[in-house]
Design a protein around this motif. Structure first.
Motif, PDB file in Angstrom:
ATOM      1  N   ALA A   1       0.746  -1.124  -0.064  1.00 20.16           N
ATOM      2  CA  ALA A   1       0.047   0.023  -0.268  1.00 20.16           C
ATOM      3  C   ALA A   1       0.796   1.102   0.032  1.00 20.16           C
ATOM      4  O   ALA A   1       0.541   2.204  -0.562  1.00 20.16           O
ATOM      5  CB  ALA A   1      -0.935   0.032   1.130  1.00 20.16           C
ATOM      6  N   ALA A   2       1.962   1.208   0.664  1.00 13.71           N
ATOM      7  CA  ALA A   2       2.827   2.454   0.618  1.00 13.71           C
ATOM      8  C   ALA A   2       3.425   2.570  -0.540  1.00 13.71           C
ATOM      9  O   ALA A   2       3.686   3.881  -1.181  1.00 13.71           O
ATOM     10  CB  ALA A   2       3.923   2.106   1.838  1.00 13.71           C
TER      11      ALA A   2
ATOM     12  N   ARG B   1       0.593  11.856 -10.088  1.00 12.71           N
ATOM     13  CA  ARG B   1      -0.166  12.928  -9.846  1.00 12.71           C
ATOM     14  C   ARG B   1       0.797  14.225 -10.221  1.00 12.71           C
ATOM     15  O   ARG B   1       0.528  15.124 -10.707  1.00 12.71           O
ATOM     16  CB  ARG B   1      -0.733  13.075  -8.530  1.00 12.71           C
TER      17      ARG B   1
ATOM     18  N   ALA C   1       0.841   3.842  -2.850  1.00 12.96           N
ATOM     19  CA  ALA C   1       0.484   5.307  -2.683  1.00 12.96           C
ATOM     20  C   ALA C   1       1.618   6.405  -3.176  1.00 12.96           C
ATOM     21  O   ALA C   1       1.334   7.334  -3.667  1.00 12.96           O
ATOM     22  CB  ALA C   1       0.376   5.593  -1.163  1.00 12.96           C
TER      23      ALA C   1
ATOM     24  N   LEU D   1       1.294   6.564  -6.986  1.00 11.39           N
ATOM     25  CA  LEU D   1       0.165   7.559  -7.263  1.00 11.39           C
ATOM     26  C   LEU D   1       0.510   9.139  -6.993  1.00 11.39           C
ATOM     27  O   LEU D   1       0.289   9.927  -7.887  1.00 11.39           O
ATOM     28  CB  LEU D   1      -1.223   7.153  -6.543  1.00 11.39           C
ATOM     29  N   TYR D   2       1.183   9.079  -5.975  1.00  8.37           N
ATOM     30  CA  TYR D   2       1.558  10.678  -5.639  1.00  8.37           C
ATOM     31  C   TYR D   2       2.526  10.903  -6.770  1.00  8.37           C
ATOM     32  O   TYR D   2       2.413  12.164  -7.294  1.00  8.37           O
ATOM     33  CB  TYR D   2       1.989  10.442  -4.212  1.00  8.37           C
TER      34      TYR D   2
END
Length: 56
Positions: free
Chosen positions: A37-38, A48, A41, A44-45
Motif C-alpha cells: 500500500a505504501a 499526480r 501510494a 500514485l503521488y
C-alpha cells in the motif's frame, strides 16, 4: 561474584521470561500488505505530480 549478586536480587522464580516472538503467516501478510500500500501510494503521488507539471 555474579552468582551471589543475581541470587540476592531474585526473590521470585523466572515465570515472566521474554518469549521469542514468532512471525506467523498472518503477520507476514499484514506486513506485505502495508508495504504494498505504501508503494502504491508513492507511485500514485508521483504520477499526480507529473500530470500537474504538464498542465502548467
Amino acid at each position: 561474584m555474579s552468582d551471589s549478586a543475581a541470587a540476592a536480587g531474585d526473590d521470585k522464580p523466572d515465570t515472566k521470561e521474554k518469549k521469542a516472538t514468532r512471525l506467523t503467516p498472518a503477520g507476514v501478510g499484514v506486513g506485505v500488505a502495508i508495504g504494498s500500500a505504501a508503494i502504491v501510494a508513492a507511485l500514485l503521488y508521483a504520477n499526480r505530480a507529473k500530470k500537474n507539471d504538464k498542465k502548467a
